[in-house]
Design a protein around this motif. Structure first.
Motif, short mmCIF file in Angstrom:
data_model
loop_
_atom_site.label_atom_id
_atom_site.label_comp_id
_atom_site.label_asym_id
_atom_site.label_seq_id
_atom_site.Cartn_x
_atom_site.Cartn_y
_atom_site.Cartn_z
N UNK A 24 0.83 -1.20 0.00
CA UNK A 24 0.00 0.00 0.00
C UNK A 24 0.86 1.25 0.00
N UNK A 25 0.31 2.32 -0.57
CA UNK A 25 0.99 3.62 -0.52
C UNK A 25 -0.01 4.63 0.03
N UNK A 26 0.39 5.31 1.09
CA UNK A 26 -0.47 6.33 1.71
C UNK A 26 -0.39 7.63 0.93
N UNK A 57 0.45 11.18 -0.13
CA UNK A 57 1.60 12.02 0.16
C UNK A 57 2.90 11.28 0.38
N UNK A 58 2.88 9.96 0.33
CA UNK A 58 4.11 9.17 0.53
C UNK A 58 4.64 8.69 -0.82
N UNK A 59 5.94 8.44 -0.87
CA UNK A 59 6.53 7.98 -2.12
C UNK A 59 7.07 6.56 -2.01
N UNK A 60 6.82 5.90 -0.89
CA UNK A 60 7.24 4.51 -0.73
C UNK A 60 6.02 3.66 -0.39
N UNK A 61 6.15 2.38 -0.64
CA UNK A 61 5.09 1.42 -0.34
C UNK A 61 5.38 0.75 1.00
N UNK A 62 4.32 0.38 1.66
CA UNK A 62 4.39 -0.33 2.94
C UNK A 62 3.49 -1.55 2.87
N UNK A 63 3.83 -2.57 3.66
CA UNK A 63 2.89 -3.67 3.82
C UNK A 63 1.67 -3.14 4.55
N UNK A 64 0.48 -3.61 4.22
CA UNK A 64 -0.71 -3.13 4.92
C UNK A 64 -0.64 -3.48 6.41
N UNK A 65 -1.14 -2.57 7.22
CA UNK A 65 -1.12 -2.75 8.67
C UNK A 65 -0.89 -1.42 9.34
N UNK A 66 -0.52 -1.47 10.61
CA UNK A 66 -0.29 -0.20 11.30
C UNK A 66 0.06 -0.38 12.76
N UNK A 67 0.01 0.74 13.46
CA UNK A 67 0.43 0.78 14.87
C UNK A 67 -0.65 0.20 15.78
N UNK A 68 -0.15 -0.47 16.80
CA UNK A 68 -1.01 -1.03 17.84
C UNK A 68 -1.58 0.11 18.69
N UNK A 69 -2.85 0.00 19.05
CA UNK A 69 -3.44 0.95 19.99
C UNK A 69 -3.40 0.34 21.38
N UNK A 70 -3.42 1.17 22.44
CA UNK A 70 -3.30 0.65 23.81
C UNK A 70 -4.30 -0.48 24.08
N UNK A 71 -3.77 -1.58 24.63
CA UNK A 71 -4.61 -2.71 25.01
C UNK A 71 -4.91 -3.69 23.90
N UNK A 108 -8.54 2.49 1.07
CA UNK A 108 -9.49 3.15 1.96
C UNK A 108 -8.72 4.01 2.95
N UNK A 109 -9.41 4.90 3.65
CA UNK A 109 -8.79 5.74 4.67
C UNK A 109 -7.62 6.52 4.07
N UNK A 110 -6.42 6.39 4.66
CA UNK A 110 -5.27 7.17 4.17
C UNK A 110 -4.57 6.51 2.97
N UNK A 161 10.09 0.21 -1.42
CA UNK A 161 9.43 -0.01 -0.13
C UNK A 161 10.30 0.49 1.02
N UNK A 162 9.68 0.60 2.19
CA UNK A 162 10.38 1.10 3.39
C UNK A 162 11.50 0.15 3.81
N UNK A 163 12.46 0.65 4.63
CA UNK A 163 13.59 -0.21 5.04
C UNK A 163 13.17 -1.53 5.70
N UNK A 164 12.20 -1.51 6.60
CA UNK A 164 11.81 -2.76 7.25
C UNK A 164 11.16 -3.70 6.22
N UNK A 165 10.40 -3.14 5.29
CA UNK A 165 9.80 -3.98 4.25
C UNK A 165 10.87 -4.58 3.35
N UNK A 166 11.98 -3.87 3.13
CA UNK A 166 13.08 -4.43 2.33
C UNK A 166 13.63 -5.70 2.99
N UNK A 167 13.74 -5.69 4.32
CA UNK A 167 14.21 -6.88 5.04
C UNK A 167 13.21 -8.03 4.85
N UNK A 168 11.92 -7.71 4.93
CA UNK A 168 10.87 -8.72 4.75
C UNK A 168 10.90 -9.24 3.31
#
Length: 133
Positions: free
Chosen positions: A21-23, A25-39, A98-100, A115-122
């Motif tokens: 996915x690409x959000x 305003x971003x110029x790199x792709x990321x695997x779909x997902x995101x940050x954990x919310x509390x709990x 969808x969303x962003x 893709x982002x550095x962590x995605x390159x490792x993946x």
């Protein structure tokens, strides 16, 4: 101070390609997902983020941990790292931006530089194990 960003990602492979996915305003792709919310558990985060980003339903009982990867966080100060806990899982529905998310793309190993550095490792891991062409 903890400089690690805790993220959960969905690895969805099809014929040697990976859904990315690409959000806006971003110029790199990321695997779909995101940050954990509390709990939230890993699966809570995975199902919420994938529903928000791709408008599909992850089937939690099919989720399998693939690996956890760490790298410099893209777009953050030096020393800020992202820890990406990755899962595969079956889903219901057809992925759509969808969303962003501005764009979804099926990438191959040839797209590694986009893709982002962590995605390159993946990408490296998936390529070495024959899953990403």
């Amino acid at each position: 101070m903890n400089n690690t960003i805790d993220k959960i990602a969905w690895i969805h492979l099809d014929n040697g390609r990976i859904l990315s996915t690409r959000s806006r305003g971003k110029n790199v792709y990321y695997l779909p997902g995101g940050k954990r919310e509390p709990g939230e558990t890993d699966l809570d985060t995975l199902t919420r983020e994938i529903d928000e980003e791709l408008s599909i339903a992850i089937i939690p009982t099919t989720a399998t941990h693939v690996g956890t990867y760490q790298a410099q966080a893209h777009g953050h100060a030096e020393g800020a790292t992202v820890q990406m806990t990755c899962y595969t899982a079956d889903h219901r529905g057809t992925p759509a931006p969808s969303s962003e998310i501005e764009e979804i793309a099926w990438l191959t190993y040839a797209d590694r530089a986009r893709v982002s550095p962590v995605d390159q490792i993946i990408f490296d891991h998936l390529h070495q194990t024959g899953q990403l062409h």
